[in-house]
Design an enzyme around this catalytic site. Structure first.
Site, PDB file in Angstrom:
ATOM      1  N   LYS A 159       0.807  -1.225   0.000  1.00 29.28           N
ATOM      2  CA  LYS A 159       0.000   0.000   0.000  1.00 29.28           C
ATOM      3  C   LYS A 159       0.844   1.281   0.000  1.00 29.28           C
ATOM      4  CE  LYS A 159      -4.056  -1.827   2.422  1.00 29.28           C
ATOM      5  NZ  LYS A 159      -5.044  -1.547   3.472  1.00 29.28           N
ATOM      6  N   ASP A 219     -10.041   2.707   1.987  1.00 29.59           N
ATOM      7  CA  ASP A 219     -10.191   2.303   3.395  1.00 29.59           C
ATOM      8  C   ASP A 219     -10.900   3.401   4.193  1.00 29.59           C
ATOM      9  OD1 ASP A 219      -9.033  -0.219   3.258  1.00 29.59           O
ATOM     10  OD2 ASP A 219      -7.014   0.516   3.682  1.00 29.59           O
TER      11      ASP A 219
HETATM   12  P1  NAP Z   1       0.383  -2.606  10.587  1.00 28.77           P
HETATM   13  O1  NAP Z   1       0.651  -1.444   9.703  1.00 28.77           O
HETATM   14  O2  NAP Z   1       1.356  -3.744  10.628  1.00 28.77           O
HETATM   15  O3  NAP Z   1       0.219  -2.035  12.099  1.00 28.77           O
HETATM   16  C1  NAP Z   1      -0.007  -2.922  13.171  1.00 28.77           C
HETATM   17  C2  NAP Z   1      -0.312  -2.127  14.435  1.00 28.77           C
HETATM   18  O4  NAP Z   1      -0.651  -3.057  15.453  1.00 28.77           O
HETATM   19  C3  NAP Z   1       0.869  -1.332  14.964  1.00 28.77           C
HETATM   20  O5  NAP Z   1       0.391  -0.178  15.604  1.00 28.77           O
HETATM   21  C4  NAP Z   1       1.489  -2.299  15.976  1.00 28.77           C
HETATM   22  O6  NAP Z   1       2.171  -1.657  17.036  1.00 28.77           O
HETATM   23  C5  NAP Z   1       0.255  -2.961  16.543  1.00 28.77           C
HETATM   24  N1  NAP Z   1       0.563  -4.290  17.049  1.00 28.77           N
HETATM   25  C6  NAP Z   1       0.896  -5.380  16.317  1.00 28.77           C
HETATM   26  N2  NAP Z   1       1.136  -6.433  17.151  1.00 28.77           N
HETATM   27  C7  NAP Z   1       0.950  -5.984  18.419  1.00 28.77           C
HETATM   28  C8  NAP Z   1       1.044  -6.587  19.696  1.00 28.77           C
HETATM   29  N3  NAP Z   1       1.375  -7.883  19.836  1.00 28.77           N
HETATM   30  N4  NAP Z   1       0.777  -5.829  20.783  1.00 28.77           N
HETATM   31  C9  NAP Z   1       0.447  -4.529  20.652  1.00 28.77           C
HETATM   32  N5  NAP Z   1       0.344  -3.886  19.461  1.00 28.77           N
HETATM   33  C10 NAP Z   1       0.591  -4.606  18.358  1.00 28.77           C
HETATM   34  O7  NAP Z   1      -1.017  -3.287  10.262  1.00 28.77           O
HETATM   35  P2  NAP Z   1      -2.327  -2.553   9.646  1.00 28.77           P
HETATM   36  O8  NAP Z   1      -2.279  -2.648   8.177  1.00 28.77           O
HETATM   37  O9  NAP Z   1      -2.439  -1.227  10.288  1.00 28.77           O
HETATM   38  O10 NAP Z   1      -3.495  -3.546  10.130  1.00 28.77           O
HETATM   39  C11 NAP Z   1      -3.896  -3.629  11.475  1.00 28.77           C
HETATM   40  C12 NAP Z   1      -5.105  -4.572  11.578  1.00 28.77           C
HETATM   41  O11 NAP Z   1      -6.235  -3.988  10.926  1.00 28.77           O
HETATM   42  C13 NAP Z   1      -4.897  -5.950  10.913  1.00 28.77           C
HETATM   43  O12 NAP Z   1      -5.491  -6.933  11.719  1.00 28.77           O
HETATM   44  C14 NAP Z   1      -5.667  -5.831   9.610  1.00 28.77           C
HETATM   45  O13 NAP Z   1      -6.170  -7.092   9.162  1.00 28.77           O
HETATM   46  C15 NAP Z   1      -6.825  -4.932  10.044  1.00 28.77           C
HETATM   47  N6  NAP Z   1      -7.392  -4.228   8.897  1.00 28.77           N
HETATM   48  C16 NAP Z   1      -8.702  -4.464   8.620  1.00 28.77           C
HETATM   49  C17 NAP Z   1      -9.293  -3.813   7.556  1.00 28.77           C
HETATM   50  C18 NAP Z   1     -10.726  -4.080   7.246  1.00 28.77           C
HETATM   51  O14 NAP Z   1     -11.153  -3.815   6.108  1.00 28.77           O
HETATM   52  N7  NAP Z   1     -11.507  -4.545   8.202  1.00 28.77           N
HETATM   53  C19 NAP Z   1      -8.557  -2.900   6.772  1.00 28.77           C
HETATM   54  C20 NAP Z   1      -7.218  -2.677   7.097  1.00 28.77           C
HETATM   55  C21 NAP Z   1      -6.630  -3.356   8.180  1.00 28.77           C
HETATM   56  P3  NAP Z   1       3.732  -1.268  16.960  1.00 28.77           P
HETATM   57  O15 NAP Z   1       3.803   0.003  16.151  1.00 28.77           O
HETATM   58  O16 NAP Z   1       4.105  -1.084  18.378  1.00 28.77           O
HETATM   59  O17 NAP Z   1       4.424  -2.421  16.279  1.00 28.77           O
END
Ligand code: NAP
Length: 294
Positions: free
Chosen positions: A78, A114
């Site tokens: 992305k 999104d």
């Molecule tokens: P990302 O860019 O990898 O960011 C992940 C976030 O989660 C970061 O803030 C990270 O914190 C935190 N995190 C990960 N593991 C953690 C843990 N064990 N404990 C505490 N914090 C943790 O991922 P993303 O693209 O933002 O996606 C996040 C979630 O949203 C995913 O589950 C994705 O499937 C979901 N999502 C859903 C949709 C939908 O259409 N429903 C759309 C987009 C995303 P740090 O910065 O501290 O590493």
């Protein structure tokens, strides 16, 4: 979809769209979009392409060459795809990520659906964003789209809580500079003051993956109150531990499936200029993810 159906549908006029991701085989998007194309009578097919991050430039440049009309971009493309766009929508620029590419006369236009995908389920709940306070857990790509969507809708205060406080600080500072009239503040998910911020809020969003494997993104839940909407972006499982606990505490809840469907519906509209059959897409998604649906 059965192979027999496909051979009836595909012909030299069929338009190709799809998704670039790595990995991508788990994606529900092909099922969702192909069901939508079938029900709308559009001669399109949606395919998934496993594209390694180091090959994203080549893959994007091949789109006009192959006559592919557009693609969704998912993890890890992305952000890294942005330099290869000819045009970028204002939303995608502000979020810093493109999740939908449209190809028109050799020109690649990048969009971020999104933002719309996140907001639609909230407005279906009748939530009025103006002047409200929200807490967002996470500071990654999804959190950026959420914070931008909320500030664009005139939310007055957002606390961005993250494990890595520096990352929450960067997101907050960036969004604060784009929306100076609002208050955007970083917090650590380990700071007990966060629970007071949630008690004062009308919306709590989980934008971390915590909940996919049964984990809770919050250490304590007694701050969850009736009058709060708890919105979990995790869509598999449908009912995460956070949503189950929030429901028990009298909060209203929204799962991530609606956002998944509405961001897809917005991509569908960008490619075809036709309104998407949202219910059909939702059922196809449920069928693909959970083996059920109408
Ligand atoms: P990302 O860019 O990898 O960011 C992940 C976030 O989660 C970061 O803030 C990270 O914190 C935190 N995190 C990960 N593991 C953690 C843990 N064990 N404990 C505490 N914090 C943790 O991922 P993303 O693209 O933002 O996606 C996040 C979630 O949203 C995913 O589950 C994705 O499937 C979901 N999502 C859903 C949709 C939908 O259409 N429903 C759309 C987009 C995303 P740090 O910065 O501290 O590493």
């Amino acid at each position: 979809m059965e192979i027999g159906d496909l051979t009836k549908r595909i012909n030299p006029e069929t338009q190709i769209v799809g998704v670039f991701g790595y990995p991508v085989k788990h994606s529900a998007s092909p099922a969702m979009h192909n069901a939508a194309f079938s029900s709308s009578g559009l001669n399109y097919i949606y395919l998934s392409f496993e594209v390694k991050p180091e090959e994203i430039e080549k893959a994007l440049k091949a789109l006009p060459v192959l006559g592919i009309k557009g693609v969704n971009l998912t993890i890890p493309h992305k952000e890294i795809a942005m330099p290869y766009m000819d045009n970028i929508s204002e939303e995608a620029l502000n979020v810093g990520a493109v999740n939908t590419v449209k190809v028109d006369s050799g020109v690649l236009s990048g969009y971020n659906t999104d933002v719309e995908g996140f907001l639609n389920p909230l407005s279906e709940k009748g939530w009025q964003p103006e002047g409200r306070k929200a807490v967002v857990l996470g500071a990654g790509g999804a959190a950026r789209a959420v914070v931008f969507a909320l500030l664009s809708s005139a939310v007055s205060e957002i606390v961005v809580a993250n494990r890595n406080l520096e990352r929450a600080g960067r997101l907050s500072t960036d969004m604060q500079s784009r929306f100076p009239a609002a208050r955007v503040a970083p917090a650590s998910i380990f700071d007990s003051l966060l629970f007071r911020e949630i008690s004062d809020s009308s919306l709590l969003v989980n934008a971390t993956p915590l909940g996919m494997k049964g984990e809770m993104p919050l250490g304590k839940t007694d701050c969850i109150h009736p009058g709060l909407i708890v919105y979990d972006l995790v869509y598999n499982p449908n009912a995460t531990p956070l949503l189950e606990e929030s429901g028990k505490r009298g909060a209203d809840t929204i799962g991530g499936l609606g956002m998944l469907v509405y961001q897809g519906a917005a991509s569908f509209r960008i490619w075809t200029s036709v309104d998407a059959p949202v219910e059909i897409m939702k059922n196809a998604c449920e069928q693909a993810l959970f083996g059920r649906g109408k």
